[in-house]
Structure formats: structure tokens, C-alpha cells
Design an enzyme around this catalytic site. Structure first.
Site, PDB file in Angstrom:
ATOM      1  N   ASP A   1       5.517  -8.617   4.386  1.00  0.00           N
ATOM      2  CA  ASP A   1       5.125  -7.211   4.439  1.00  0.00           C
ATOM      3  C   ASP A   1       6.196  -6.389   3.736  1.00  0.00           C
ATOM      4  O   ASP A   1       7.361  -6.430   4.096  1.00  0.00           O
ATOM      5  CB  ASP A   1       5.009  -6.799   5.910  1.00  0.00           C
ATOM      6  CG  ASP A   1       4.594  -5.345   6.046  1.00  0.00           C
ATOM      7  OD1 ASP A   1       4.060  -4.790   5.071  1.00  0.00           O
ATOM      8  OD2 ASP A   1       4.824  -4.786   7.130  1.00  0.00           O
TER       9      ASP A   1
ATOM     10  N   SER B   1      -0.043  -0.425   7.984  1.00  0.00           N
ATOM     11  CA  SER B   1       0.432  -0.873   9.296  1.00  0.00           C
ATOM     12  C   SER B   1      -0.743  -1.135  10.223  1.00  0.00           C
ATOM     13  O   SER B   1      -0.777  -2.138  10.946  1.00  0.00           O
ATOM     14  CB  SER B   1       1.358   0.162   9.918  1.00  0.00           C
ATOM     15  OG  SER B   1       2.373   0.490   9.024  1.00  0.00           O
TER      16      SER B   1
ATOM     17  N   GLY C   1       0.866  -1.178   0.000  1.00  0.00           N
ATOM     18  CA  GLY C   1       0.000   0.000   0.000  1.00  0.00           C
ATOM     19  C   GLY C   1       0.890   1.210   0.000  1.00  0.00           C
ATOM     20  O   GLY C   1       2.065   1.122   0.334  1.00  0.00           O
TER      21      GLY C   1
ATOM     22  N   SER D   1      43.250 -20.831 -35.528  1.00  0.00           N
ATOM     23  CA  SER D   1      42.905 -20.650 -34.108  1.00  0.00           C
ATOM     24  C   SER D   1      43.886 -21.392 -33.204  1.00  0.00           C
ATOM     25  O   SER D   1      43.547 -22.410 -32.611  1.00  0.00           O
ATOM     26  CB  SER D   1      41.462 -21.076 -33.823  1.00  0.00           C
ATOM     27  OG  SER D   1      41.116 -22.279 -34.463  1.00  0.00           O
TER      28      SER D   1
ATOM     29  N   GLY E   1      -2.750   3.105   5.416  1.00  0.00           N
ATOM     30  CA  GLY E   1      -3.218   2.404   6.613  1.00  0.00           C
ATOM     31  C   GLY E   1      -2.763   0.957   6.664  1.00  0.00           C
ATOM     32  O   GLY E   1      -3.342   0.133   7.364  1.00  0.00           O
TER      33      GLY E   1
ATOM     34  N   PRO F   1       7.439  -2.566   2.063  1.00  0.00           N
ATOM     35  CA  PRO F   1       7.200  -1.137   2.181  1.00  0.00           C
ATOM     36  C   PRO F   1       6.675  -0.537   0.884  1.00  0.00           C
ATOM     37  O   PRO F   1       6.824  -1.117  -0.191  1.00  0.00           O
ATOM     38  CB  PRO F   1       8.571  -0.575   2.533  1.00  0.00           C
ATOM     39  CG  PRO F   1       9.544  -1.586   2.068  1.00  0.00           C
ATOM     40  CD  PRO F   1       8.859  -2.903   2.041  1.00  0.00           C
ATOM     41  N   GLY F   2       6.070   0.661   0.996  1.00  0.00           N
ATOM     42  CA  GLY F   2       5.295   1.199  -0.109  1.00  0.00           C
ATOM     43  C   GLY F   2       6.019   2.029  -1.156  1.00  0.00           C
ATOM     44  O   GLY F   2       5.591   2.072  -2.290  1.00  0.00           O
TER      45      GLY F   2
HETATM   46  N1  LIG Z   1     -10.061   6.902   9.787  1.00  0.00           N
HETATM   47  C1  LIG Z   1      -9.232   5.888   9.539  1.00  0.00           C
HETATM   48  N2  LIG Z   1      -7.927   6.095   9.695  1.00  0.00           N
HETATM   49  C2  LIG Z   1      -7.083   5.066   9.444  1.00  0.00           C
HETATM   50  C3  LIG Z   1      -7.566   3.802   9.037  1.00  0.00           C
HETATM   51  N3  LIG Z   1      -6.493   2.984   8.853  1.00  0.00           N
HETATM   52  C4  LIG Z   1      -5.404   3.717   9.172  1.00  0.00           C
HETATM   53  N4  LIG Z   1      -5.758   4.964   9.519  1.00  0.00           N
HETATM   54  C5  LIG Z   1      -4.890   6.070   9.898  1.00  0.00           C
HETATM   55  O1  LIG Z   1      -4.081   6.436   8.795  1.00  0.00           O
HETATM   56  C6  LIG Z   1      -2.777   6.828   9.216  1.00  0.00           C
HETATM   57  C7  LIG Z   1      -1.730   5.999   8.530  1.00  0.00           C
HETATM   58  O2  LIG Z   1      -1.900   4.657   8.953  1.00  0.00           O
HETATM   59  P1  LIG Z   1      -0.687   3.641   8.948  1.00  0.00           P
HETATM   60  O3  LIG Z   1      -1.273   2.331   9.306  1.00  0.00           O
HETATM   61  O4  LIG Z   1       0.421   4.153   9.765  1.00  0.00           O
HETATM   62  O5  LIG Z   1      -0.328   3.705   7.393  1.00  0.00           O
HETATM   63  P2  LIG Z   1       0.870   3.037   6.559  1.00  0.00           P
HETATM   64  O6  LIG Z   1       1.795   4.131   6.253  1.00  0.00           O
HETATM   65  O7  LIG Z   1       0.185   2.533   5.315  1.00  0.00           O
HETATM   66  O8  LIG Z   1       1.423   1.944   7.355  1.00  0.00           O
HETATM   67  C8  LIG Z   1      -2.765   6.660  10.717  1.00  0.00           C
HETATM   68  O9  LIG Z   1      -3.027   7.900  11.307  1.00  0.00           O
HETATM   69  C9  LIG Z   1      -3.901   5.664  10.973  1.00  0.00           C
HETATM   70  O10 LIG Z   1      -4.458   5.810  12.245  1.00  0.00           O
HETATM   71  C10 LIG Z   1      -8.982   3.636   8.882  1.00  0.00           C
HETATM   72  O11 LIG Z   1      -9.498   2.570   8.540  1.00  0.00           O
HETATM   73  N5  LIG Z   1      -9.760   4.714   9.150  1.00  0.00           N
END
Ligand SMILES: Nc1nc2c(ncn2[C@@H]2O[C@H](COP(=O)(O)OP(=O)(O)O)[C@@H](O)[C@H]2O)c(=O)[nH]1
Lengths: 630, 298
Positions: free
Chosen positions: A109, A39, A32, A542, A37, A111-112
Site C-alpha cells: 500500500d 483506505s 490512488g 605515467s 477512497g 500513499p498518494g
Molecule cells: N460515497 C462513497 N464514499 C466513499 C467511497 N469510498 C470512500 N468514500 C469516502 O471518501 C472519503 C475518503 O475515503 P478514504 O478511504 O479515506 O480515502 P483515501 O484518502 O484514498 O484513503 C471518506 O469520507 C470515505 O468514506 C464510496 O465508494 N462511496
């Protein structure tokens, strides 16, 4: 930022059963863009998938408390990678286990960022399922397309696009529908065997393991339910037997077996098999799995095979069913991802690993670089780290391989730096040089034009030994008797050392370097002709073994070395052009055999001694031998 | 029918062991008499049966091992007709290669990597097979099957080689070697399930037994010549077992009644649940973490 503490009860794991836990192990890759989101999603998946040990949990609680968060931040559970990112050290693939009552999962897992394309490749290469996260609010990013491209390129059998943060868009169906429509359009050019979309909220826990009450308009299963229901019972591997030999196991003179893993299909005692590359055929007599003899081994099993005949089988050879061989070729095209800062360019020498085969090769061309975010193609001279590109590869000898779309194991390759030994690029075979079926899969009548290189006969020997005379007479016979001789449709070309020196190689003298270059050019020309189906007779002095070795490398398995031997006394006596006399008088410098060394071949494919045989004996001998090679 | 996970993990480990044999002519299997190395050795036996496995065993002996593990080690080598090389940390100390930690009851855990490095050079090894797993800790989660070590035995995480599909790249320069980890994708529970399934013998230390111990932190330390009780400590007898059987100075026992493999598996499964759902500060969880760190140390 709030993270509700997940409090719902965990499903109890199955009781310890003996003999063995029946759950299969499914490999997943996730990807991702940053902040989609991932993580948080993984943390929830691991938490709800019963994979978080208390020590880890305590650590995360402590870390959450330290930052003043009221609830536990699930993202911290997988933040090994984030820490690395912040500290600017290696970002890599991390592997985690989780499980449901039905299945176990091993999650890679990755990284993006764009600069981690190679890590994504690594994780996806063994995955049966890919989960791509997209932020519902922000929509797809260029990363989304890049990840989808890789997942499609590597033919991950199942792809789930999880549309995350649905809570941010009010759990609204129209928002979700619009996003799915956009994704379908964006990804329309990519091929997927199984692509699904699931609306989720990783933060709240909607549709991750439990179905969401907030999205009644979505009737489908949660991510975890989807994982549990995917068709993985029979793996999506082709039915053809492919058994790459890892090594021969020979504890004693009367026991010889071949170790390997069945990467596709199955093999049973009594099966007629072929050993590729080449036409060797035999029968399977025994299959060993550890200390047990078994009747059949199927895909995924690591076994030993014993065969009826004593054949010369080495690591890298592939055992297949006689009716279903792999194509054999020494040139192919593939789509690669560059894995090292060194980069990749046309002309680079590479060590190619395909299955268990390892051969020297060369990047002959970079067809185009692929922009994984726009899917556009562009010319490129040098490919940097993480670039994706279509390249053409030539090998020093033919190997057995499949196109990746037919077989994920025998159609994948790694390019290794031949000097420094690190991995340069990994790729999938997209085209074989001929893309024709192997000869024995096609009935004789409909067999198309020759797909394999024609043989090259390399006649080496001193000046006046009879190379040119023999080459001429063989060529004449081939031209008149070729039809019967099995040389159907093939013409014959002579590359005579003297003739080539008068033209193409007019710029070369007789120093060791110039002689080496002379041989190299002749070998390259022979190779081109042979590739196009022409039988080539090279009559070239050769003089050095190394020169002939390099010719063999350039020409590959089509190369046949014939030593034309004659002792110096006889040569001086014959001396039709008076060259030996002049050399002996010192009028010709660096004359081979007189004032410049000649290393006779130590192990030629054929030796013709023109000092002990008369001309017609020699001609008969070489002609008979060459006929057998056509 | 899809095969169960253990079959898949077994086949994967065997495939890696065979790659080791094919690509690294001089390979030794690091063998301590601990459960991971025992499982690895059994897999190596399977991988080449009915031929003998082409690896010698190598034990880096800290001199602080439990006698049960050493006896098991020697018997294992004898039973299966394997060559066993033992290299001791004591010899490294005597040769001045390393220095014993100061203090009354020094741990030699850290010193053993020098002894290992020297043994690899002395035996001119191309590779050393180890039983480490990716589930042990975060850093291990990124290890490769084939971990390249330069001429100074150093691991450079930035030069990790890509491992895609089943392809392993074992090319190296003279003097370099590989650490090879066929159990990379296994969990601790997999190791135990495999022991149950393939009926593998382990040293008695792994099962509940009465032993003189002193509590140290959250675990029990066995009373041995290398780990005598401190003056203020009073040893007592308890029913314990070990989760790992490394160096006695830093290997804790846990209170346990699990006397069979099945009971250990049941205990491991249950402890995961209770560790999660009950006390956040469960003693066993702390020891689990420590155990893993120690196991991963190699
Ligand atoms: N509102 C909402 N926020 C989310 C959701 N999933 C992740 N986040 C928020 O998005 C931000 C990035 O999430 P993270 O898991 O760290 O993203 P990563 O960079 O893809 O690993 C954080 O502030 C999370 O709390 C969700 O389903 N809903």
C-alpha cells in the site's frame, strides 16, 4: 459519514491440508489520490479477504465508536499510513496479507501524494497487479496519471483501474462510460499489457468482492473475482535463462558451486551455458536445491549450480544459455526515479547495482526530465527527489544487462551514493549504448560494425625506454597487416605523451598533480577513441601506479597495461636526447627516474625489457601479444 | 503451474540469506530457540547446502528463559555443528551497562537490546539476521529486508533504503551494521505451515502440555523461579501451549489442546475465524496481539 457494518458471512478458509497449502502468492500494489477512497477500499478488501484479526477489528470498532460513528469505519483498518501523514513523519510502503479460497495476496500500500512517487515505485517494482483508484464523481486527477505512468514504466503485468464512489453518481452507466473514455484518452500514450476498468463502491461494497446488484449494466467480475482470475499461472517472464550469481559456495577444494536464483527461464543439468560478461562457456553438471540434487530449476527457484569447468566466476556474473546471452555494455540509458534528497545531476559519480553486479559509474547526461502528470519532457540540470527522468549512465567496466522491457530483473538498476552509501535513484534500462545484439547472436557475415570498444594499449616506462619506438612499429604493422590481424575496419591512433604535452596539455607542468591530470586527459581521449572503434596506443611515462589505475578506471576493460622496462644505467648510456645528462646536472627539475619517482607496474599485462632484448625481439614480442588481444 | 506461496517465500528468504552472506562477511543469526529463529536457521542451512551455513548463532539470554528452549538451542547448535555465541543480560547488569527494573519480578525484555548492541560490537558483526515479520505490527509492516543501523545501533525510519525488485544495498560505513529479516513477507501461519511441510522440530513448549500456571489478564503465566505466583494467586495445573517462547516473565501461555503441528495450524486457522465472528473480546486475540508485540520487540 456512515459505514454499514459488513455482516455477510465470510468464506471459510480451506482446511489445513498437508503437505502444503497450494495457493500461490500474488503481489499487488495499490495507489490512488487522497480521498479517492483507497483506505476504505483496502479496508473492505482486507475485511472481505479474510485478513482482519479480531484484535485489529476490536481496535477499529473502538476507534469508530470514539468518533461517534454508528458503524465501523473500514478505512481505519489501514490507517497506519494516514496517521503518519498527519504527524508529518515518514510515509512509506506498508505490506498487508489477504486471501481468497484460490489465492493469497501480498499488498503493498503506497500513499498518494506526488512527493511519494518513490514509494509508489518501490511497491510497483515487485507487483504483478496494480490497482489504481479513481473517484467517479471527481474524475481523474494529476495523481491518477502519475500513478498510471509509473505502473506503465515498471511494466506491472496487470492493471486494474477501479472507478470508486459509483454510489455518488447514482450507479449511472453513462457517467462510468464517460470516465472510462476520458481515462483511455488521458492514458493513450502509455503502454499496458492488460488494462481493465471496474466500477465499484468501496463504501457500500459494490463490486469489491461481491458483484453489485446496483449496476446490472456492468456484466464483468468484481475486483476480487478479477484478481482470482488473472493469468498468473505462467509468469510473464521471458524464456531466456538469466541466473545472476550471488556468491560462490566452496566448502572444500573439490566442491565449488554458484548460488543464485533463476530470475527467468530455466536451467537443466547438461545445459551449455555462458558466463557473462565475457565469452566463458561451460556446462551445468549439478543443480542443488537445499540438500537435494534436481534435474531442472525454473524461474523463481533459489539453487546452487555446479559447472564442468573451473572458471573464475564471481558475484555479479550472469549465467545464461550459450545461444541466448544478454547484451554487454558499459553505457546505457534508463528512466529513473530519484529516491533521495541529494538529487542527481550529470557528472555525479554513482555506484551502479544491476542484478547482482555492482560497478562504479557516472551519470554522463540527463537527457530530459519527465513530467509524470502531463507526460511532457523538459531539460533539467539537477533532478530533485521524486523526479522522473531519462539519464545516460557510463560504467567503469562492461556488464551483462537486458532492456527492462525484456527482463524486469536484469534490466532494473539502483544508483547508490559511492561515499554516503544511500540509494540515490532507481531505474529501468531503456537503451543500451549500441542496442545491437551481442556478437555471438549474429551470424558472422552479417555482423555489423564493431559494437565493443577497441583495445587501448597503455605503454608505461621511463623516458627513452622505447615506448614511442615500440608504439610506432606496432601501429605501422597494424596498418599494413590489420586485415589479417582481425582488426577489420579499425584504425590505429597513437597518443604520445610528448606530443600531447605539446598541444592539448600544453598548460600542464610536471608536479604530481599536473602529471595526474596529464594522464587523466590522455585516458579520456583514449576512451573516446576506443569507444568509436579505434585501436589506441598510448606511450606515456605515467609514473605513478595510482595514475595508471585511474586510467584503467576511465578506460575500463579495454585497458591493457604494458610495462616498458629499462634500467637507468642503460638509459643514461643511450640518452638519445641528452635528457638524462641534463637531469643529472640538475638542469631539468622533476625528471622521472632521476629527481621524480617512478613506480613500476606491479602486475602489468605484459612486460618488455629493452635493456636485455634487442629491438626486433621486443617488437616481435609486443606484436604477437597485441595480435592475440584483437 | 504457478508455485505455491511457501515455495516462493522459501526462495525469497534463501535469496536474502545469500545476499547477507555475500555482502556482510561477518553475520550472525539471532537464535533463541523460538519457532521463527528455528525456521530461519533451517532456511540458512538449506541456502548453502551441501556446504555449511556461513553464520554463527547468537543468543541474547535474558536469564529468564524456559529450560526447554535453552536445551533445544544447545542441541540444535550441536546437531548442525554451528558456533553458538550466548551473551547474557546478567553480564550486562553485572558490568553496569544496564540496570535491572525495580520491583519483585522484573522483566528483562527491554534490557536485552543493550546486550545485543554490545554483542554486535564485540563480535564486530556486519549484520544480524532476525526472524521478524511484517505481519507482526503496523510499524514492522514498513521494515525493509535490510534494515540499516548507524554506529549507535539506531534505526532511522527516514533513512530507510529503497528496496526495489531484488536489489539490496548493503554498503555501509565502518561501525554500522544491518539487521536482516529474510522472513519479512511471511505470516505466522506461513511459519507453521513451513514447519509442517519441512518437518521441522520445535521445543515442546509450543505444543499442549500440562503445566502449573496462574491466570494473568487474558493469558496464563507459567509458574517458574522468575515468575512465582503472587501471594493472593493460587496456581493450578492446566493444558496450555505457548505461541512464543521468549522471556518467561512476559510470555503467556494459552489454553490449548493442540499437541501436533497440524493441530496447531488448525487452531490458528480456527482462532482467526472465531476471533472475527464471535466474541469481540476474545481472550486469545488479546494474547495474540501481545505475542506479536513481544516478538516484534527485537
Ligand atoms: N460515497 C462513497 N464514499 C466513499 C467511497 N469510498 C470512500 N468514500 C469516502 O471518501 C472519503 C475518503 O475515503 P478514504 O478511504 O479515506 O480515502 P483515501 O484518502 O484514498 O484513503 C471518506 O469520507 C470515505 O468514506 C464510496 O465508494 N462511496
Amino acid at each position: 459519514m456512515t459505514h454499514p457494518h459488513p455482516t455477510h458471512p465470510q468464506p471459510a478458509p480451506p482446511q489445513p491440508t498437508h503437505p502444503v497449502d497450494p495457493r500461490p502468492l500474488i503481489r499487488i500494489a495499490t495507489a490512488g489520490s487522497v480521498d479517492d477512497g483507497k483506505s476504505t477500499f483496502l479496508g473492505r478488501l482486507l475485511y472481505e479477504g479474510n485478513a482482519i484479526l479480531d484484535d485489529q477489528w476490536t481496535a477499529v470498532q473502538r476507534a469508530s465508536a470514539a468518533t461517534g460513528e454508528a458503524d465501523v469505519n473500514l478505512a481505519l483498518l489501514t490507517d497506519g499510513l494516514r496517521a503518519e501523514r498527519e504527524q508529518k513523519i515518514t510515509i512509506d510502503v506498508a505490506y498487508r496479507h489477504f486471501a481468497t479460497a484460490r489465492r493469497r495476496y501480498l499488498l503493498a500500500d503506497t500513499p498518494g501524494h506526488a512527493q511519494y512517487t518513490r514509494n509508489m515505485m518501490t511497491g510497483a517494482s515487485t507487483a504483478e497487479v496494480a490497482i489504481l483508484l479513481v473517484d467517479a464523481e471527481r474524475g481523474p486527477t494529476p495523481q491518477t496519471r502519475r500513478h498510471a505512468f509509473i505502473v506503465s514504466l515498471l511494466r506491472v503485468p496487470h492493471v486494474i483501474i477501479a472507478v470508486n464512489k459509483m454510489d455518488r453518481v447514482g450507479y449511472a452507466e453513462p457517467a462510468y462510460d464517460a470516465l472510462v473514455r476520458q481515462l483511455r484518452t488521458d492514458l493513450a500514450r502509455l503502454e499496458f499489457a492488460d488494462l481493465r476498468f471496474i466500477p465499484i463502491s468501496a463504501l457500500v461494497g459494490d463490486n469489491v468482492s461481491r458483484r453489485s446488484a446496483a449496476m446490472p449494466w456492468y456484466p464483468g467480475p468484481s475486483v476480487l473475482e478479477t484478481l482470482d482470475s488473472l493469468e498468473v499461472e505462467t509468469r510473464r517472464t521471458p524464456v531466456e535463462l538469466r541466473f545472476p550469481v550471488q556468491l560462490a559456495v566452496r566448502p572444500s577444494a573439490d566442491f565449488r558451486a554458484y548460488a543464485g536464483t533463476v530470475v527467468s527461464g530455466q536451467v537443466s543439468v547438461g545445459d551449455p551455458v555462458r558466463i557473462q560478461p565475457g565469452p566463458r562457456v561451460t556446462t551445468v553438471t549439478e543443480i542443488w536445491a537445499g540438500p537435494d540434487r534436481i534435474p531442472t530449476a525454473s524461474v523463481g527457484e533459489a539453487v546452487l549450480l555446479r559447472l564442468a569447468d573451473d572458471l573464475d566466476i564471481a558475484r555479479g556474473d550472469v549465467i545464461v544459455r550459450t545461444g541466448n546471452p544478454s547484451p554487454e555494455t558499459d553505457a546505457f540509458e534508463g528512466t529513473v526515479c530519484v529516491m533521495h534528497e541529494t538529487g542527481l545531476a550529470a557528472g555525479d559519480a554513482v555506484q551502479v547495482q544491476i542484478g547482482r553486479q555492482e560497478v562504479a559509474g557516472q551519470i554522463t547526461d540527463i537527457r530530459y526530465e519527465i513530467n509524470a502528470e502531463t507526460f511532457h519532457r523538459a531539460d533539467a540540470a539537477r533532478l530533485p527527489l521524486n523526479a522522473l527522468a531519462r539519464v545516460a549512465v557510463r560504467l567503469s567496466r562492461p556488464v551483462a544487462l537486458d532492456r527492462y522491457e525484456h527482463n524486469r530483473d536484469t534490466g532494473a538498476f539502483l544508483l547508490v551514493d559511492p561515499v554516503r552509501h544511500h540509494g540515490l535513484a532507481a531505474g529501468v534500462v531503456t537503451h543500451l549504448r549500441t542496442d545491437l545484439p551481442p556478437a555471438d547472436a549474429v551470424p558472422t557475415q552479417s555482423r555489423p560494425a564493431p559494437s565493443r570498444p577497441a583495445p587501448v594499449f597503455w605503454l608505461t616506462g621511463l623516458s627513452g625506454a622505447g615506448k614511442s619506438t615500440l608504439a610506432e612499429s606496432v601501429a605501422t604493422r597494424l596498418r599494413s597487416n590489420g586485415q589479417q590481424a582481425g582488426a577489420t575496419g579499425r584504425s590505429v591512433v597513437i597518443l604520445d605523451g610528448d606530443a600531447v604535452r605539446r598541444g592539448v596539455n600544453r598548460d600542464l607542468g610536471y608536479s604530481a598533480e599536473a602529471r595526474t591530470e596529464n594522464v587523466r586527459r590522455i585516458a579520456e581521449i583514449a576512451r573516446l577513441l576506443s569507444d568509436q572503434g579505434h585501436i589506441v596506443l598510448c606511450s606515456v611515462i605515467s609514473p605513478l601506479a595510482a595514475q595508471r589505475e585511474s586510467a584503467r578506471e576511465i578506460i575500463g576493460s579495454a585497458f591493457h597495461e604494458i610495462a616498458i622496462v629499462c634500467d637507468l644505467a642503460t638509459l643514461r648510456q643511450r640518452d638519445p636526447k641528452g635528457l638524462y645528462a641534463r637531469a643529472d646536472r640538475g638542469e631539468i627539475a622533476e625528471f622521472t627516474g632521476v629527481s621524480s619517482p617512478y613506480e613500476p607496474p606491479s602486475n602489468p599485462d605484459l612486460t618488455i625489457d629493452t635493456s636485455t632484448e634487442n629491438l626486433s625481439e621486443s617488437i616481435q614480442k609486443i606484436w604477437t601479444w597485441i595480435l592475440a588481444k584483437l | 503451474m504457478r508455485r505455491h506461496a511457501l515455495l516462493e517465500l522459501e526462495a525469497e528468504a534463501i535469496e536474502v540469506l545469500r545476499e547477507a552472506a555475500a555482502l556482510c562477511p561477518r553475520t550472525a543469526l539471532l537464535f533463541s530457540g523460538g519457532k521463527d529463529s528455528i525456521v530461519l536457521a533451517h532456511l540458512a542451512i538449506r541456502a548453502f547446502a551441501p556446504a555449511p551455513m556461513p553464520f554463527a548463532l547468537l543468543h541474547i539470554d535474558t536469564g529468564h528463559n524456559f529450560p526447554e528452549a535453552l536445551t533445544f538451542r544447545d542441541e540444535f547448535a550441536r546437531t548442525y555443528g554451528l558456533t553458538l555465541h550466548v551473551r547474557t543480560v546478567q553480564a550486562s547488569i553485572d558490568a553496569g551497562r544496564v540496570q535491572e527494573e525495580p520491583g519483585p519480578h522484573p522483566s528483562r525484555n527491554r534490557l536485552q537490546s543493550v546486550t545485543l548492541r554490545d554483542a554486535i560490537a564485540e563480535l564486530a558483526l556486519d549484520a544480524a539476521l532476525g526472524g521478524a515479520r511484517r505481519d507482526e505490527e503496523k510499524a514492522r509492516a514498513k521494515e525493509r529486508f535490510l534494515s540499516h543501523r548507524n554506529a549507535f545501533s539506531q534505526w532511522d525510519p527516514r533513512q530507510q533504503r529503497p528496496e526495489l525488485w531484488r536489489i539490496l544495498n548493503a554498503r555501509k560505513h565502518h561501525g554500522e551494521h544491518f539487521r536482516i529479516f529474510p522472513l519479512s513477507n511471511w505470516t505466522e501461519l506461513d511459519v507453521w505451515e513451513y514447519i509442517a511441510w519441512r518437518q521441522i522440530d520445535l521445543p515442546s513448549l509450543y505444543f499442549a502440555h500440562r503445566r502449573l500456571v496462574v491466570p494473568r489478564g487474558h493469558v496464563f503465566l507459567a509458574v517458574t523461579p522468575f515468575t512465582p505466583p503472587a501471594p493472593e494467586e493460587s496456581p493450578r495445573e492446566a493444558t496450555v501451549r505457548f505461541r512464543t517462547v521468549g522471556d518467561a516473565t512476559c510470555t503467556g501461555a494459552i489454553a490449548s489442546n493442540a499437541a501436533t503441528v497440524a493441530e496447531v495450524i488448525a487452531e490458528l486457522r480456527a482462532s482467526r475465524l472465531s476471533e472475527r465472528s464471535t466474541r469481540a473480546d476474545d481472550q486469545r486475540s488479546e494474547s495474540a496481539m501481545e505475542d506479536r508485540k513481544r516478538e516484534g520487540y527485537f
